[in-house]
Design a protein around this motif. Structure first.
Motif, mmCIF file in Angstrom:
data_model
loop_
_atom_site.group_PDB
_atom_site.id
_atom_site.type_symbol
_atom_site.label_atom_id
_atom_site.label_comp_id
_atom_site.label_asym_id
_atom_site.label_seq_id
_atom_site.Cartn_x
_atom_site.Cartn_y
_atom_site.Cartn_z
ATOM 1 N N ASP A 98 0.817 -1.212 0.000
ATOM 2 C CA ASP A 98 0.000 0.000 0.000
ATOM 3 C C ASP A 98 0.854 1.268 0.000
ATOM 4 O O ASP A 98 1.712 1.434 0.870
ATOM 5 C CB ASP A 98 -0.911 -0.016 1.235
ATOM 6 N N ASN A 115 -4.998 -1.255 2.063
ATOM 7 C CA ASN A 115 -6.092 -1.707 1.206
ATOM 8 C C ASN A 115 -5.736 -1.645 -0.277
ATOM 9 O O ASN A 115 -6.593 -1.785 -1.130
ATOM 10 C CB ASN A 115 -7.362 -0.886 1.470
ATOM 11 N N PRO A 174 -2.447 -6.324 1.757
ATOM 12 C CA PRO A 174 -3.781 -6.813 2.120
ATOM 13 C C PRO A 174 -3.852 -8.336 2.074
ATOM 14 O O PRO A 174 -3.331 -8.969 1.151
ATOM 15 C CB PRO A 174 -4.690 -6.182 1.059
ATOM 16 N N THR A 208 -11.327 2.377 8.016
ATOM 17 C CA THR A 208 -11.586 1.243 7.135
ATOM 18 C C THR A 208 -11.033 1.511 5.745
ATOM 19 O O THR A 208 -10.405 0.648 5.131
ATOM 20 C CB THR A 208 -13.102 0.982 7.039
ATOM 21 N N VAL A 209 -11.252 2.702 5.251
ATOM 22 C CA VAL A 209 -10.734 3.082 3.939
ATOM 23 C C VAL A 209 -9.989 4.404 4.079
ATOM 24 O O VAL A 209 -10.619 5.462 4.228
ATOM 25 C CB VAL A 209 -11.868 3.240 2.903
#
Length: 306
Positions: A98, A115, A174, A208-209
């Motif tokens: 990432d 992510n 991820p 989360t994002v």
């Protein structure tokens, strides 16, 4: 920017930290450099092997296996706490990860959630595999844990990094879970203590994002025009750190100068970026323009607004 340590300096750093180091074959010349760049390096990544038996584990990490040639790391930390050096240079250990995590490692701050898998980690990280089945039940002996702490400390000390530059594979890519079952908070506290830095704070809750950073061009330009004349290292605009992290990853700015202060060193680094894009003279004065900044953001995952 941190060029990788030479193999001899790498070995000295590990031994100076009191580690029991085993040199395996032609480790110093065993690498995957023909397949891509090695460096600049920004941190240390810790893995587990999902194998049992030290000799077998070391052999697999040195040679690799069908579909993934070795070396699979730079060093193997076996359960007895010994560090077996199996390769040096580019190694098949990190894979794609990432870009937000890489920027956080460069800035030595808490990591965001991983992510994406778009950045070549084999280029940017030292890698150490730890002998463990990775099932959450296989124990982590004290000697092995201490060796992990000392390995991280050794390379942080060599490069002038802090404990935030030592991460897990699960932080980077991820779907990865390694090193499973290892108390990472304890590892980081012990590295910080050995380095003499402050004890790291508890990690902040991860979004989360994670959102892409946004750099305000007008505030960045203001920092570039005022910071060089200011005393100390004033952080006049937080977006400077985002730009400096990108310049570090481009190999244009030393990591120790990624401090949020748009001083003369950052001006020189940004000027080098402008020249890389073809600008000359006053168009490459180190003061960001929108076109050059947008192109930097496109390469390093941030957006630009006026």
């Amino acid at each position: 920017m941190a060029p990788p340590a030479s193999a001899s300096a790498f070995l000295r750093a590990l031994k100076a930290e009191g580690l029991d180091v085993v040199e395996v074959g032609d480790w110093a010349g065993h690498n995957r450099n023909s397949k891509g760049a090695w460096g600049p390096v920004h941190g240390v990544m810790i893995h587990h092997t999902v194998t049992k038996g030290s000799a077998r584990t070391v052999d697999i990490c040195r040679k690799g296996y069908s579909g993934l040639p070795g070396p699979l790391c730079h060093g193997v930390i076996t359960k007895d706490g010994r560090v077996h050096l199996v390769g040096y240079g580019r190694a098949n250990h990190a894979g794609l990860g990432d870009p937000d995590v890489l920027r956080a490692v460069i800035a030595e701050r808490a990591l965001p959630a991983d992510n994406e898998a778009t950045v070549d980690g084999n280029r940017h990280f030292y890698g150490f595999e730890c002998e463990n089945l990775g099932d959450g039940k296989d124990p982590w002996p004290n000697a092995q844990v201490e060796a992990i702490v000392r390995v991280g400390t050794a390379l942080c000390r060599h490069h002038g990094w802090d404990e935030e530059s030592v991460i897990r594979h699960l932080d980077w890519q991820p779907g990865k879970v390694d090193p499973r079952g290892l108390d990472w908070s304890d590892i980081k506290k012990r590295i910080a203590k050995r380095l003499g830095t402050k004890t790291p704070a508890a990690p902040a809750p991860r979004p989360t994002v994670p959102k892409r950073p946004v750099v305000d061009l007008s505030q960045l330009v203001a920092a570039a025009r005022t910071n060089p004349r200011a005393s100390g290292q004033p952080v006049t605009y937080s977006g400077v750190r985002t730009v400096e992290a990108a310049l570090v990853d481009e190999g244009l700015l030393a990591k120790r100068y990624s401090d949020g202060h748009y001083g003369t060193t950052t001006i020189a680094a940004y000027s080098a970026w402008q020249r890389r894009l073809g600008y000359r003279g006053t168009d490459a004065d180190g003061i960001p323009g929108k076109t050059s900044l947008v192109k930097l953001g496109q390469r390093h995952g941030f957006d630009v607004r006026n």
